[in-house]
Design a protein around this motif. Structure first.
Motif, PDB file in Angstrom:
ATOM      1  N   ASN A  74     -38.660  23.876 -13.702  1.00 26.59           N
ATOM      2  CA  ASN A  74     -37.562  23.708 -12.745  1.00 26.59           C
ATOM      3  C   ASN A  74     -36.692  24.954 -12.798  1.00 26.59           C
ATOM      4  O   ASN A  74     -36.515  25.547 -13.867  1.00 26.59           O
ATOM      5  CB  ASN A  74     -36.701  22.488 -13.107  1.00 26.59           C
ATOM      6  N   LYS A  75     -36.134  25.330 -11.675  1.00 26.82           N
ATOM      7  CA  LYS A  75     -35.321  26.540 -11.636  1.00 26.82           C
ATOM      8  C   LYS A  75     -34.008  26.360 -12.400  1.00 26.82           C
ATOM      9  O   LYS A  75     -33.531  25.250 -12.606  1.00 26.82           O
ATOM     10  CB  LYS A  75     -35.029  26.933 -10.186  1.00 26.82           C
ATOM     11  N   ASN A  76     -33.442  27.482 -12.810  1.00 31.32           N
ATOM     12  CA  ASN A  76     -32.100  27.531 -13.370  1.00 31.32           C
ATOM     13  C   ASN A  76     -31.145  27.997 -12.270  1.00 31.32           C
ATOM     14  O   ASN A  76     -31.538  28.761 -11.389  1.00 31.32           O
ATOM     15  CB  ASN A  76     -32.041  28.514 -14.549  1.00 31.32           C
ATOM     16  N   TYR A  77     -29.895  27.552 -12.325  1.00 31.62           N
ATOM     17  CA  TYR A  77     -28.948  27.873 -11.252  1.00 31.62           C
ATOM     18  C   TYR A  77     -27.609  28.332 -11.824  1.00 31.62           C
ATOM     19  O   TYR A  77     -27.150  27.839 -12.861  1.00 31.62           O
ATOM     20  CB  TYR A  77     -28.705  26.652 -10.365  1.00 31.62           C
ATOM     21  N   GLN A  78     -26.984  29.257 -11.096  1.00 32.71           N
ATOM     22  CA  GLN A  78     -25.605  29.643 -11.388  1.00 32.71           C
ATOM     23  C   GLN A  78     -24.690  29.002 -10.359  1.00 32.71           C
ATOM     24  O   GLN A  78     -24.962  29.044  -9.158  1.00 32.71           O
ATOM     25  CB  GLN A  78     -25.429  31.162 -11.340  1.00 32.71           C
ATOM     26  N   LEU A  79     -23.596  28.401 -10.849  1.00 31.06           N
ATOM     27  CA  LEU A  79     -22.620  27.746  -9.979  1.00 31.06           C
ATOM     28  C   LEU A  79     -21.372  28.628  -9.909  1.00 31.06           C
ATOM     29  O   LEU A  79     -20.655  28.780 -10.900  1.00 31.06           O
ATOM     30  CB  LEU A  79     -22.257  26.362 -10.528  1.00 31.06           C
ATOM     31  N   ASN A  80     -21.108  29.181  -8.737  1.00 32.98           N
ATOM     32  CA  ASN A  80     -20.007  30.124  -8.615  1.00 32.98           C
ATOM     33  C   ASN A  80     -18.644  29.468  -8.415  1.00 32.98           C
ATOM     34  O   ASN A  80     -17.620  30.161  -8.430  1.00 32.98           O
ATOM     35  CB  ASN A  80     -20.293  31.111  -7.483  1.00 32.98           C
ATOM     36  N   ASN A  81     -18.620  28.146  -8.247  1.00 30.27           N
ATOM     37  CA  ASN A  81     -17.319  27.464  -8.181  1.00 30.27           C
ATOM     38  C   ASN A  81     -16.796  27.120  -9.577  1.00 30.27           C
ATOM     39  O   ASN A  81     -15.695  26.601  -9.716  1.00 30.27           O
ATOM     40  CB  ASN A  81     -17.403  26.203  -7.320  1.00 30.27           C
ATOM     41  N   ILE A  82     -17.593  27.430 -10.603  1.00 30.27           N
ATOM     42  CA  ILE A  82     -17.148  27.262 -11.993  1.00 30.27           C
ATOM     43  C   ILE A  82     -16.936  28.655 -12.561  1.00 30.27           C
ATOM     44  O   ILE A  82     -17.890  29.385 -12.849  1.00 30.27           O
ATOM     45  CB  ILE A  82     -18.184  26.486 -12.828  1.00 30.27           C
ATOM     46  N   LYS A  83     -15.694  29.046 -12.721  1.00 26.09           N
ATOM     47  CA  LYS A  83     -15.363  30.402 -13.158  1.00 26.09           C
ATOM     48  C   LYS A  83     -14.711  30.348 -14.537  1.00 26.09           C
ATOM     49  O   LYS A  83     -13.697  29.668 -14.725  1.00 26.09           O
ATOM     50  CB  LYS A  83     -14.435  31.075 -12.153  1.00 26.09           C
ATOM     51  N   ILE A  84     -15.312  31.054 -15.481  1.00 22.47           N
ATOM     52  CA  ILE A  84     -14.790  31.082 -16.852  1.00 22.47           C
ATOM     53  C   ILE A  84     -14.818  32.513 -17.374  1.00 22.47           C
ATOM     54  O   ILE A  84     -15.390  33.414 -16.745  1.00 22.47           O
ATOM     55  CB  ILE A  84     -15.590  30.161 -17.797  1.00 22.47           C
ATOM     56  N   GLU A  85     -14.236  32.697 -18.543  1.00 19.61           N
ATOM     57  CA  GLU A  85     -14.273  33.990 -19.220  1.00 19.61           C
ATOM     58  C   GLU A  85     -14.918  33.822 -20.591  1.00 19.61           C
ATOM     59  O   GLU A  85     -14.795  32.769 -21.214  1.00 19.61           O
ATOM     60  CB  GLU A  85     -12.867  34.568 -19.369  1.00 19.61           C
ATOM     61  N   HIS A  86     -15.605  34.867 -21.013  1.00 21.59           N
ATOM     62  CA  HIS A  86     -16.267  34.842 -22.322  1.00 21.59           C
ATOM     63  C   HIS A  86     -15.782  36.032 -23.122  1.00 21.59           C
ATOM     64  O   HIS A  86     -16.059  37.189 -22.771  1.00 21.59           O
ATOM     65  CB  HIS A  86     -17.792  34.902 -22.148  1.00 21.59           C
ATOM     66  N   ASP A  87     -15.045  35.758 -24.183  1.00 25.83           N
ATOM     67  CA  ASP A  87     -14.562  36.825 -25.065  1.00 25.83           C
ATOM     68  C   ASP A  87     -15.658  37.161 -26.066  1.00 25.83           C
ATOM     69  O   ASP A  87     -15.659  36.694 -27.214  1.00 25.83           O
ATOM     70  CB  ASP A  87     -13.279  36.392 -25.783  1.00 25.83           C
ATOM     71  N   ILE A  88     -16.598  37.969 -25.614  1.00 24.34           N
ATOM     72  CA  ILE A  88     -17.809  38.251 -26.384  1.00 24.34           C
ATOM     73  C   ILE A  88     -17.470  38.876 -27.740  1.00 24.34           C
ATOM     74  O   ILE A  88     -16.658  39.797 -27.824  1.00 24.34           O
ATOM     75  CB  ILE A  88     -18.735  39.192 -25.591  1.00 24.34           C
ATOM     76  N   GLY A  89     -18.106  38.339 -28.781  1.00 30.83           N
ATOM     77  CA  GLY A  89     -17.943  38.899 -30.116  1.00 30.83           C
ATOM     78  C   GLY A  89     -16.737  38.402 -30.884  1.00 30.83           C
ATOM     79  O   GLY A  89     -16.473  38.871 -31.993  1.00 30.83           O
ATOM     80  N   THR A  90     -16.006  37.428 -30.307  1.00 28.96           N
ATOM     81  CA  THR A  90     -14.804  36.942 -30.987  1.00 28.96           C
ATOM     82  C   THR A  90     -15.001  35.563 -31.608  1.00 28.96           C
ATOM     83  O   THR A  90     -14.071  35.014 -32.194  1.00 28.96           O
ATOM     84  CB  THR A  90     -13.611  36.874 -30.020  1.00 28.96           C
ATOM     85  N   SER A  91     -16.187  34.989 -31.478  1.00 29.94           N
ATOM     86  CA  SER A  91     -16.379  33.613 -31.933  1.00 29.94           C
ATOM     87  C   SER A  91     -16.342  33.493 -33.454  1.00 29.94           C
ATOM     88  O   SER A  91     -16.006  32.440 -33.991  1.00 29.94           O
ATOM     89  CB  SER A  91     -17.701  33.046 -31.397  1.00 29.94           C
ATOM     90  N   VAL A  92     -16.685  34.567 -34.167  1.00 29.35           N
ATOM     91  CA  VAL A  92     -16.644  34.544 -35.622  1.00 29.35           C
ATOM     92  C   VAL A  92     -15.364  35.239 -36.093  1.00 29.35           C
ATOM     93  O   VAL A  92     -15.132  36.408 -35.779  1.00 29.35           O
ATOM     94  CB  VAL A  92     -17.870  35.246 -36.250  1.00 29.35           C
ATOM     95  N   GLU A  93     -14.535  34.507 -36.803  1.00 28.08           N
ATOM     96  CA  GLU A  93     -13.274  35.065 -37.291  1.00 28.08           C
ATOM     97  C   GLU A  93     -13.543  35.952 -38.511  1.00 28.08           C
ATOM     98  O   GLU A  93     -14.098  35.501 -39.501  1.00 28.08           O
ATOM     99  CB  GLU A  93     -12.311  33.937 -37.654  1.00 28.08           C
TER     100      GLU A  93
END
Length: 281
Positions: A177-196
């Motif tokens: 089954n295909k994968n889809y991106q939903l553009n009405n869901i807008k978020i930010e990802h602070d890459i590399g900050t998940s590990v303190e």
């Protein structure tokens, strides 16, 4: 409380980010936290202050293992996996995932949001003016699944400790089954900050750890999906560049970059020799 979707938060030394993430959502959705850093303080806070939220402390066997472990605990039709360094996930966004899943009549493998703060050269996204678009790959930082479809694909490959686990899942799942991106869901990802990290030494150790696993997983991924011979051809220029830089940084006595490329070579050679992704901090 919503009975259709569970939120799985996958964490490693991310106590503050986890608590910030759940404070607006824990009364509205079932939340399960999977921690693989033995954070007893986080567990105590969750048990005492967030009734209904489940938390599990498990051995650190990688991101794929976390996802698969958490998925087995899900009792709802849908579940959302998320890193704690995601910003902007709210009730409306979660419900928009559910709405899109139903409109697709559950004929999808994974759904993902639109990320507002990523490098377009390294993170391909669909055209912003399309509300929903098929995408070959969805970022592993935030993925939405139908539980039945996820289980039918046997989840994530637990040979991969870190990096390329979502690529592997998506390339397998897209054939079903295909994968889809939903553009009405807008978020930010602070890459590399998940590990303190506590100090500069921790920061360097984390960087070398990620360098090792990135190259290990990249070769494993190419070998798995394109064969060993083609993977070697693709990586031959990379091998040459790595060894050149090791010689260069030895000559320049640049210990930081020398350590970085020694780790890079070690991870790549381990993957070529079919060894496990074994490096740990």
């Amino acid at each position: 409380m919503n009975q259709e979707v569970t939120i799985l938060i996958l964490t490693h030394k991310s106590k503050k980010l986890v608590l910030d993430y759940i404070k607006e959502l824990y009364k509205k959705f079932k939340i399960i936290i999977i921690d693989n850093s033995n954070d007893l303080d986080l567990k105590s806070i969750i048990i005492n202050s967030y009734p209904g939220v489940e938390i599990y402390l498990i051995p650190n066997n990688g991101y794929s293992n976390q996802i698969n472990f958490g998925s087995k605990l899900v009792k709802t039709e849908y579940f959302l996996i998320s890193n704690p360094d995601i910003r902007g996930m709210n009730e409306s966004n979660v419900l928009n995932f559910v709405k899109a899943a139903k409109e697709l009549k559950n004929k999808f493998s994974a759904l993902g949001p639109r990320f507002l703060n990523v490098n377009p050269k390294s993170h391909k996204q669909s055209e912003d003016n399309k509300s929903i678009s098929p995408m070959k790959f969805i970022s592993g930082a935030c993925m939405f699944f139908n539980k039945k479809n996820f289980d039918s694909l046997n989840g994530f490959d637990e040979n991969i400790f870190l990096y390329f686990e979502e690529n592997d899942f998506c390339i397998r799942s897209y054939k079903v089954n295909k994968n889809y991106q939903l553009n009405n869901i807008k978020i930010e990802h602070d890459i590399g900050t998940s590990v303190e990290v506590k100090n500069e030494e921790d920061k360097i150790n984390q960087a070398n750890f990620r360098t090792w696993h990135f190259i290990w997983s990249k070769f494993y991924y190419y070998k798995k999906h394109y064969g060993f011979f083609l993977a070697i051809i693709y990586f031959l220029p990379i091998i040459i560049r790595i060894n050149f830089r090791i010689v260069l940084y030895k000559y320049k006595n640049d210990k930081i970059n020398l350590t970085k490329y020694i780790n890079r070579r070690s991870g790549l050679y381990s993957s070529i020799l079919n060894k496990q992704s074994s490096k740990r901090i």
